[in-house]
Motif scaffolding. Structure first.
Motif, PDB file in Angstrom:
ATOM      1  N   VAL A  72       0.817  -1.215   0.000  1.00 42.30           N
ATOM      2  CA  VAL A  72       0.000   0.000   0.000  1.00 42.30           C
ATOM      3  C   VAL A  72       0.853   1.268   0.000  1.00 42.30           C
ATOM      4  O   VAL A  72       0.455   2.288  -0.556  1.00 42.30           O
ATOM      5  N   LEU A  73       2.045   1.215   0.608  1.00 42.91           N
ATOM      6  CA  LEU A  73       2.819   2.424   0.862  1.00 42.91           C
ATOM      7  C   LEU A  73       3.838   2.718  -0.227  1.00 42.91           C
ATOM      8  O   LEU A  73       4.414   1.810  -0.832  1.00 42.91           O
ATOM      9  N   ARG A  74       4.073   4.027  -0.436  1.00 40.12           N
ATOM     10  CA  ARG A  74       5.170   4.481  -1.289  1.00 40.12           C
ATOM     11  C   ARG A  74       6.253   5.166  -0.467  1.00 40.12           C
ATOM     12  O   ARG A  74       7.398   5.266  -0.880  1.00 40.12           O
ATOM     13  N   ARG A  75       5.866   5.661   0.720  1.00 38.89           N
ATOM     14  CA  ARG A  75       6.789   6.478   1.503  1.00 38.89           C
ATOM     15  C   ARG A  75       6.426   6.382   2.970  1.00 38.89           C
ATOM     16  O   ARG A  75       5.256   6.252   3.328  1.00 38.89           O
ATOM     17  N   VAL A  76       7.466   6.463   3.826  1.00 43.75           N
ATOM     18  CA  VAL A  76       7.268   6.428   5.279  1.00 43.75           C
ATOM     19  C   VAL A  76       8.118   7.515   5.912  1.00 43.75           C
ATOM     20  O   VAL A  76       9.304   7.673   5.576  1.00 43.75           O
ATOM     21  N   ARG A  77       7.499   8.267   6.825  1.00 43.04           N
ATOM     22  CA  ARG A  77       8.235   9.184   7.689  1.00 43.04           C
ATOM     23  C   ARG A  77       7.968   8.724   9.116  1.00 43.04           C
ATOM     24  O   ARG A  77       6.842   8.838   9.608  1.00 43.04           O
ATOM     25  N   ALA A  78       8.992   8.195   9.766  1.00 40.15           N
ATOM     26  CA  ALA A  78       8.786   7.549  11.071  1.00 40.15           C
ATOM     27  C   ALA A  78      10.013   7.686  11.942  1.00 40.15           C
ATOM     28  O   ALA A  78      11.131   7.871  11.456  1.00 40.15           O
TER      29      ALA A  78
END
Length: 277
Positions: A72-78
């Motif tokens: 589902v994801l293209r990018r993560v900021r974590a």
């Protein structure tokens, strides 16, 4: 919280709530690790085959892992990402990062909070302490400013982070859309103030008199909430104190590399007949 305030009905089904999030959106998810995360909402994003989403969260775990597992994801900021001490790291998330299937903007919890605060306060950046000696500023291209008041100190500043949506798992909501959580709010408050829109999944609906009796306990006021769904057990397999604890056997079964994702999804409370909010 004006009693009897006339407004549209904000309650909808879980399916309708997730459908409000277009492909390519950025979403900040409330809760922390396995505690009071909007996991039923996350699974509904998977069922609806959403794509290209960006996830923003200080301490994700199950949510970011299952979204990576489903593509589902293209990018993560974590900040820190883990399934907590019982289970270690988030394996499908790690695999997605290593295979460059997602783009990662790595943060400390404090730096991500600073970016959300900047958005909430309507300023382009926010100072953040504790970053000196870290590689995070260099990795992310953050700037270091001189103290304009002449102390001689330098301060790293983090650019504003404004999610399209903040999705909160609530303990209670009233008909107007006022939101309350029991126990720690984690970073839900600042997420809700930074985001363009707030979506809520609540364990139950209570009378507005409950909120009127303790207005200081309202985490998100009704006028900030776009829509909400009611899903009992919506944080499963995580906890929602004091209603239920972590379902450790379910998490352990999910973590099995040979486990079937469809079977896990089918076992979720929102997948059971009569619990669709």
């Amino acid at each position: 919280m004006a009693s009897g305030f006339n407004q549209k009905n904000k309650q909808c089904s879980l399916q309708e709530l997730a459908a409000l999030v277009p492909d390519g959106s950025s979403i900040a998810l409330g809760g922390s690790f396995l505690h009071r995360g909007p996991f039923a909402f996350v699974r509904e994003l998977i069922r609806q085959e959403k794509r290209g989403l960006e996830l923003i969260k200080q301490s994700p775990g199950y949510d970011v892992d299952i979204l990576c597992r489903a593509g589902v994801l293209r990018r993560v900021r974590a900040g820190i990402v883990a399934m907590e001490g019982n289970f270690g790291l988030a394996p499908w998330y790690r695999r997605a990062v290593e295979r460059r299937e997602i783009e990662l903007e790595e943060h400390a919890c404090a730096s991500l909070t600073a970016g959300l605060r900047a958005a909430a306060f309507g300023v382009p950046f926010q100072p953040c302490g504790g970053l000196h000696g870290s590689s995070l500023p260099e990795l992310n291209g953050w700037k270091c400013l001189d103290d304009p008041y002449g102390s001689g100190q330098k301060t790293w500043v983090v650019p504003a982070i404004r999610p399209d949506f903040a999705v909160i798992q609530a303990s209670e909501v009233d008909a107007q859309g006022n939101v309350r959580v029991h126990g720690t709010a984690h970073w839900d408050r600042i997420m809700s103030r930074a985001a363009g829109s707030v979506l809520v999944v609540a364990e139950k609906v209570v009378d507005s008199a409950v909120f009127e009796a303790q207005p200081e306990s309202t985490l998100v006021p009704y006028f900030m909430v776009q829509n909400y769904a009611v899903v009992a057990g919506g944080a499963w397999p995580g906890s929602s104190w004091p209603a239920y604890a972590i379902d450790y056997p379910a998490v352990e079964a999910y973590m099995d590399k040979n486990s079937d994702l469809r079977a896990h999804m089918a076992a979720a409370p929102e997948a059971q007949e009569g619990n669709h909010g």
